[in-house]
Design a protein around this motif. Structure first.
Motif, PDB file in Angstrom:
ATOM      1  N   PRO A 161       0.803  -1.225   0.000  1.00 46.99           N
ATOM      2  CA  PRO A 161       0.000   0.000   0.000  1.00 46.99           C
ATOM      3  C   PRO A 161       0.836   1.274   0.000  1.00 46.99           C
ATOM      4  CG  PRO A 161      -0.143  -1.126   2.125  1.00 46.99           C
ATOM      5  CD  PRO A 161       0.523  -2.067   1.184  1.00 46.99           C
ATOM      6  N   HIS A 162       2.018   1.243   0.637  1.00 43.60           N
ATOM      7  CA  HIS A 162       2.850   2.443   0.630  1.00 43.60           C
ATOM      8  C   HIS A 162       3.457   2.683  -0.758  1.00 43.60           C
ATOM      9  CE1 HIS A 162       2.498   1.634   4.950  1.00 43.60           C
ATOM     10  NE2 HIS A 162       2.610   2.939   5.069  1.00 43.60           N
ATOM     11  N   ASN A 163       3.853   1.618  -1.437  1.00 38.98           N
ATOM     12  CA  ASN A 163       4.293   1.773  -2.825  1.00 38.98           C
ATOM     13  C   ASN A 163       3.151   2.271  -3.702  1.00 38.98           C
ATOM     14  OD1 ASN A 163       6.979   1.033  -2.535  1.00 38.98           O
ATOM     15  ND2 ASN A 163       6.607  -1.123  -2.966  1.00 38.98           N
ATOM     16  N   PHE A 164       1.971   1.707  -3.495  1.00 40.67           N
ATOM     17  CA  PHE A 164       0.809   2.127  -4.277  1.00 40.67           C
ATOM     18  C   PHE A 164       0.522   3.606  -4.052  1.00 40.67           C
ATOM     19  CE2 PHE A 164      -4.034   1.557  -4.921  1.00 40.67           C
ATOM     20  CZ  PHE A 164      -3.922   1.917  -6.258  1.00 40.67           C
ATOM     21  N   GLY A 165       0.575   4.037  -2.790  1.00 47.12           N
ATOM     22  CA  GLY A 165       0.339   5.445  -2.492  1.00 47.12           C
ATOM     23  C   GLY A 165       1.381   6.351  -3.119  1.00 47.12           C
ATOM     24  N   ALA A 166       2.651   5.933  -3.069  1.00 50.63           N
ATOM     25  CA  ALA A 166       3.705   6.734  -3.678  1.00 50.63           C
ATOM     26  C   ALA A 166       3.540   6.797  -5.192  1.00 50.63           C
ATOM     27  CB  ALA A 166       5.070   6.148  -3.311  1.00 50.63           C
TER      28      ALA A 166
END
Length: 299
Positions: A161-166
């Protein structure tokens, strides 16, 4: 102390009643451990009352930019709002909109927001909202501006999710028109991804792809070239000319992208570097790829 007395907002009155008795925190000893709950408001005339609780069509957002972007673009998607008292002056427009549209909001303690968001990184505001509908590929293509440069991302297995958000944040910054998800993809927007995206989640629509051959055929018929992004073995990105309508195909965080899919693309690209590290992670690589296309378009 009555809730309304804690929210001295001009023109704004309390929208929720006291918490319901039957809730999972009822045995907690400290009052601050009780989560904010509310008796549902009667629906407006002609409106359908929302179902109790959050289903798959709802999302819990947190973070100032994520909530503000939702309010700016899709205020009608807001279902509940929780905030700390310190944010009342800053959120006056949103609170007054809630009152005018009979959307429940509540001022709570910091500890309550920690529980609601399941993190301390909520920046003082949490919201329950309806998810934006995912578009079908044909509908998305029909809505694109004719004859204009368009950039899209095909996410083949990205799951963190953090990669997706970035990725969403970079995509919004460089004007990406859509994030394309293959059939069967489990990737969905989460509160964590939306917070990392800093408002970008509302700027970039998610698009559901049909089966692989049909998806590629539809994209190519609409003038798109497809570029597979490889850790190594592809052409030098910075020495490559990119089409004005382009889909970057991004692989998963660990294993990279499917080799058969990569060979089916029109280009295979890699980002050269010093070799001091093995590679960039998928979010960092995405930012580099988007910037290169954006720079070519601007020339």
């Amino acid at each position: 102390m009555p809730w309304a007395s804690r929210t001295p907002i001009s023109g704004v009155t309390a929208s929720w009643s006291r918490p319901v008795v039957n809730d999972p925190w009822k045995n907690a000893r400290r009052p601050s451990a009780r989560p904010p709950r509310a008796t549902p408001l009667p629906p407006r005339e002609g409106a359908t009352a929302p179902p109790p609780g959050r289903g798959n069509d709802e999302l819990r957002l947190y973070g100032w930019n994520a909530v503000q972007a939702l309010f700016d673009k899709r205020p009608q998607a807001l279902r509940k709002l929780y905030l700390v008292e310190e944010l009342i002056p800053r959120l006056q427009p949103l609170l007054k909109w809630c009152v005018a549209n009979r959307v429940g909001y509540r001022v709570v303690e910091e500890g309550d927001l920690n529980k609601l968001a399941a993190t301390t990184h909520h920046e003082g505001v949490v919201a329950d909202v309806l998810r934006a509908p995912m578009l079908e590929l044909g509908d998305w293509l029909d809505g694109l501006p004719a004859g204009q440069p368009v950039l899209a991302l095909w996410l083949d297995g990205v799951g963190n999710p953090h990669n997706f958000g970035a990725i969403l944040r970079s995509a919004a910054h460089f004007g990406v028109a859509g994030l394309l998800l293959p059939p069967g993809a489990t990737l969905a927007l989460s509160g964590a991804a939306a917070r990392v995206a800093e408002g970008g989640a509302e700027a970039v629509p998610l698009v559901r792809l049909p089966a692989l051959p049909q998806a590629m055929a539809q994209l190519r018929a609409a003038g798109f070239g497809l570029a597979a992004t490889l850790v190594e073995g592809g052409d030098n990105l910075f020495a490559s000319t990119l089409p004005t309508r382009l889909v970057y195909v991004m692989g998963a965080e660990g294993e990279g992208m499917d080799r058969e899919l990569a060979q089916d693309c029109d280009q295979q690209l890699s980002i050269p570097g010093s070799g001091a590290v093995e590679s960039l992670n998928v979010a960092s690589a995405t930012a580099v790829l988007l910037a290169h296309w954006y720079g070519q378009k601007a020339r």
